[in-house]
Design an enzyme around this catalytic site. Sequence first.
Site, short mmCIF file in Angstrom:
data_model
loop_
_atom_site.label_atom_id
_atom_site.label_comp_id
_atom_site.label_asym_id
_atom_site.label_seq_id
_atom_site.Cartn_x
_atom_site.Cartn_y
_atom_site.Cartn_z
CE1 TYR A 112 -3.43 -2.72 0.71
CE2 TYR A 112 -4.61 -0.73 1.29
CZ TYR A 112 -4.62 -2.06 0.96
OH TYR A 112 -5.81 -2.72 0.88
CE LYS A 136 1.74 -17.92 -2.79
NZ LYS A 136 0.85 -19.11 -2.81
CG ASP A 181 -2.14 -20.50 -1.38
OD1 ASP A 181 -1.54 -20.44 -0.28
OD2 ASP A 181 -1.72 -21.17 -2.34
CG ASP A 219 -7.97 -4.89 1.89
OD1 ASP A 219 -8.89 -4.42 2.58
OD2 ASP A 219 -7.95 -4.86 0.64
CG ASP A 263 -13.42 -7.30 2.91
OD1 ASP A 263 -13.18 -6.54 3.87
OD2 ASP A 263 -13.88 -6.91 1.83
C1 IPM Z 1 -10.22 -1.39 4.35
C2 IPM Z 1 -10.54 -0.82 3.00
C3 IPM Z 1 -9.39 0.10 2.57
C4 IPM Z 1 -8.13 -0.73 2.52
C5 IPM Z 1 -9.64 0.85 1.25
C6 IPM Z 1 -10.92 1.63 1.29
C7 IPM Z 1 -8.47 1.73 0.89
O1 IPM Z 1 -10.75 -1.84 2.08
O2 IPM Z 1 -10.08 -0.60 5.31
O3 IPM Z 1 -10.13 -2.61 4.46
O4 IPM Z 1 -7.85 -1.37 1.50
O5 IPM Z 1 -7.39 -0.74 3.51
MG MG Z 2 -10.76 -3.78 2.91
#
Ligand code: IPM
Ligand code: MG
Length: 360
Positions: free
Chosen positions: A144, A193, A225, A249, A253
Amino acid sequence: MGTYKIAVLKGDGIGPEVVTEAMEVLKCIGNKYHHTFLFDEKLVGGCAYDAYGTPLPDETLNACKNSDSVLLGAVGGAKWDHLPSSLRPETGALLKLRSSLGLYANLRPAIIHKALKDASPIRSEIIGDHLDILVVRELTGGIYFGEKGYREGRYGKEAYDVEAYSEYEIKRIVIQAFEAAMKRNKHVSSIDKANVLESSKLWRKIVTEVAENYPEVTLDHMYVDNAAMQLIRDPKHFDVIVTSNIFGDIISDEASQITGSIGMLPSASLAQDAFGMYEPIHGSAPDIAGKNIANPIATILSTAMMLKFSFGLMQEAQTIEDAVTKVLDAGYRTPDIYHEETTKVGTKEMGKLIVEAILK
Ligand code: IPM
Ligand code: MG
């Protein structure tokens, strides 16, 4: 009986609605336990861009720096997607806030509340009656923030983003994960990884070294993975997950979706001292903004994390968490978690119910 200064950045989309309810909860906790929470509200994200031509005005960043913690709603929306990275809410505001405030440790708990266990898309015999995973994501390094750009490559113009991690950056996030594990089930899964990436080989080496100081903690290393697969196959395997910015990230999710309700999950982004920024995991959801249907619980639970991690107010935090549990147990649901046997309520009503449960 303290006074705490909180920079409040409501942001875009449903941000203002959910943060407003979280502020009501904080005010209520303040009254009940005799604390003063001073709110300093500032614009961030697309709304700040519209007003000032930048998604993170200096005034907003300074307000954060001059506060004891930050409460953030969400930023972004289709309206601002065409902007260059430096002006887009996600990169120009959120990533800049993270790096400028030194928020390297991102804690994302994925918890299934008993009352919501049917919401998980995973079969109940795999989930059991409880699931509690803490994702510890490195937040200010890696791809990032690595070198990026365009250059002439073998096949013409190419774009690149560099994944780089220093020993220092790895060590401090890994220590956070082990410290968290000591207060939980004493199990850390480090995700990398290392079969391919140099940065992951270094990651694995540092994790192994840090683990020597925590003999009570069980450690396993997983390739990302495989970890993505194991999270679905056997989520109960996990206690604390520690991983890099980009893997965190993605994995966070996935972990959140296992709980079935992204509208429920809070997060904390912490600096070296007690300073932190607290926000729901979900985004700005422009499609449902302004309709009083967004779930404010993720933001309300984020304030509980703030009380715990930045202010050391454990009982107050527990009071918020208990109030949320009570309201869910009583069958109240926002549309995202509603089903037939429950009672549908809006954003404001949910906030009010939680405030009432705190006062009881
Ligand atoms: C998160 C979001 C952010 C990230 C985006 C919006 C830049 O997906 O906080 O997980 O990738 O960190
Ligand atoms: Mg995210």
